[in-house]
Design a protein around this motif. Structure first.
Motif, PDB file in Angstrom:
ATOM      1  N   SER A 186       1.650   8.725   2.175  1.00  0.00           N
ATOM      2  CA  SER A 186       0.286   8.447   1.717  1.00  0.00           C
ATOM      3  C   SER A 186       0.199   7.069   1.070  1.00  0.00           C
ATOM      4  CB  SER A 186      -0.168   9.505   0.703  1.00  0.00           C
ATOM      5  OG  SER A 186      -0.248  10.757   1.319  1.00  0.00           O
ATOM      6  N   SER A 187       1.190   6.725   0.281  1.00  0.00           N
ATOM      7  CA  SER A 187       1.209   5.406  -0.352  1.00  0.00           C
ATOM      8  C   SER A 187       1.311   4.303   0.697  1.00  0.00           C
ATOM      9  CB  SER A 187       2.379   5.296  -1.328  1.00  0.00           C
ATOM     10  OG  SER A 187       2.224   6.182  -2.394  1.00  0.00           O
ATOM     11  N   THR A 188       2.159   4.507   1.669  1.00  0.00           N
ATOM     12  CA  THR A 188       2.311   3.532   2.752  1.00  0.00           C
ATOM     13  C   THR A 188       1.005   3.385   3.521  1.00  0.00           C
ATOM     14  OG1 THR A 188       4.660   4.050   2.947  1.00  0.00           O
ATOM     15  CG2 THR A 188       3.630   2.959   4.820  1.00  0.00           C
ATOM     16  N   LEU A 189       0.362   4.496   3.808  1.00  0.00           N
ATOM     17  CA  LEU A 189      -0.903   4.469   4.536  1.00  0.00           C
ATOM     18  C   LEU A 189      -1.980   3.745   3.730  1.00  0.00           C
ATOM     19  CD1 LEU A 189      -2.451   5.294   7.047  1.00  0.00           C
ATOM     20  CD2 LEU A 189      -2.898   7.505   5.968  1.00  0.00           C
ATOM     21  N   ALA A 190      -2.019   3.970   2.431  1.00  0.00           N
ATOM     22  CA  ALA A 190      -2.996   3.294   1.577  1.00  0.00           C
ATOM     23  C   ALA A 190      -2.760   1.782   1.583  1.00  0.00           C
ATOM     24  CB  ALA A 190      -2.928   3.839   0.157  1.00  0.00           C
ATOM     25  N   GLU A 191      -1.501   1.377   1.530  1.00  0.00           N
ATOM     26  CA  GLU A 191      -1.184  -0.053   1.586  1.00  0.00           C
ATOM     27  C   GLU A 191      -1.599  -0.653   2.927  1.00  0.00           C
ATOM     28  OE1 GLU A 191       2.985  -0.440   0.757  1.00  0.00           O
ATOM     29  OE2 GLU A 191       2.775   0.382  -1.265  1.00  0.00           O
ATOM     30  N   MET A 192      -1.340   0.062   3.999  1.00  0.00           N
ATOM     31  CA  MET A 192      -1.716  -0.423   5.328  1.00  0.00           C
ATOM     32  C   MET A 192      -3.234  -0.531   5.451  1.00  0.00           C
ATOM     33  SD  MET A 192       1.043   1.704   7.626  1.00  0.00           S
ATOM     34  CE  MET A 192       0.450   1.133   9.194  1.00  0.00           C
ATOM     35  N   ALA A 193      -3.957   0.426   4.903  1.00  0.00           N
ATOM     36  CA  ALA A 193      -5.418   0.384   4.955  1.00  0.00           C
ATOM     37  C   ALA A 193      -5.946  -0.823   4.193  1.00  0.00           C
ATOM     38  CB  ALA A 193      -6.002   1.676   4.381  1.00  0.00           C
ATOM     39  N   GLU A 194      -5.334  -1.105   3.056  1.00  0.00           N
ATOM     40  CA  GLU A 194      -5.750  -2.269   2.270  1.00  0.00           C
ATOM     41  C   GLU A 194      -5.480  -3.565   3.030  1.00  0.00           C
ATOM     42  OE1 GLU A 194      -4.571  -4.239  -1.989  1.00  0.00           O
ATOM     43  OE2 GLU A 194      -4.581  -2.048  -1.839  1.00  0.00           O
ATOM     44  N   GLU A 195      -4.326  -3.639   3.663  1.00  0.00           N
ATOM     45  CA  GLU A 195      -4.000  -4.822   4.465  1.00  0.00           C
ATOM     46  C   GLU A 195      -4.973  -4.971   5.633  1.00  0.00           C
ATOM     47  OE1 GLU A 195       0.099  -4.653   5.684  1.00  0.00           O
ATOM     48  OE2 GLU A 195       0.806  -4.502   3.615  1.00  0.00           O
ATOM     49  N   LEU A 196      -5.319  -3.876   6.258  1.00  0.00           N
ATOM     50  CA  LEU A 196      -6.261  -3.924   7.377  1.00  0.00           C
ATOM     51  C   LEU A 196      -7.634  -4.382   6.916  1.00  0.00           C
ATOM     52  CD1 LEU A 196      -6.824  -3.398  10.355  1.00  0.00           C
ATOM     53  CD2 LEU A 196      -7.288  -1.011   9.774  1.00  0.00           C
ATOM     54  N   GLN A 197      -8.080  -3.878   5.779  1.00  0.00           N
ATOM     55  CA  GLN A 197      -9.371  -4.331   5.248  1.00  0.00           C
ATOM     56  C   GLN A 197      -9.336  -5.822   4.959  1.00  0.00           C
ATOM     57  OE1 GLN A 197     -10.136  -1.848   1.830  1.00  0.00           O
ATOM     58  NE2 GLN A 197     -11.322  -0.380   3.046  1.00  0.00           N
ATOM     59  N   HIS A 198      -8.253  -6.292   4.394  1.00  0.00           N
ATOM     60  CA  HIS A 198      -8.115  -7.715   4.088  1.00  0.00           C
ATOM     61  C   HIS A 198      -8.129  -8.528   5.380  1.00  0.00           C
ATOM     62  CE1 HIS A 198      -6.914 -11.304   1.945  1.00  0.00           C
ATOM     63  NE2 HIS A 198      -5.923 -11.471   2.814  1.00  0.00           N
ATOM     64  N   SER A 199      -7.438  -8.041   6.398  1.00  0.00           N
ATOM     65  CA  SER A 199      -7.368  -8.764   7.679  1.00  0.00           C
ATOM     66  C   SER A 199      -8.713  -8.799   8.388  1.00  0.00           C
ATOM     67  CB  SER A 199      -6.333  -8.108   8.594  1.00  0.00           C
ATOM     68  OG  SER A 199      -5.049  -8.226   8.047  1.00  0.00           O
TER      69      SER A 199
END
Length: 58
Positions: free
Chosen positions: A39-52
């Motif tokens: 879940s933590s990894t997924l949250a980080e990936m979602a944040e990176e995707l939003q930034h991208s």
């Protein structure tokens, strides 16, 4: 004497069942830790995707 043997048998069965419960709890705890990590990894990936994707917004 049979009475004491019966008590001993019940005690052994209770100990075996307790060990089984402990093993199940340990497995569930390990699974929960894996879910937490995922879940933590997924949250980080979602944040990176939003930034991208911000650079593509008009």
């Amino acid at each position: 004497m049979e009475f004491l043997e019966g008590i001993a048998q019940v005690s052994r069965m209770a100990a075996e069942n307790t060990q089984s419960v402990v093993a199940s709890v340990q497995e569930q705890t390990a699974s929960m830790e894996q879910i937490t990590t995922a879940s933590s990894t997924l949250a980080e990936m979602a944040e990176e995707l939003q930034h991208s994707t911000r650079k593509f917004q008009l």
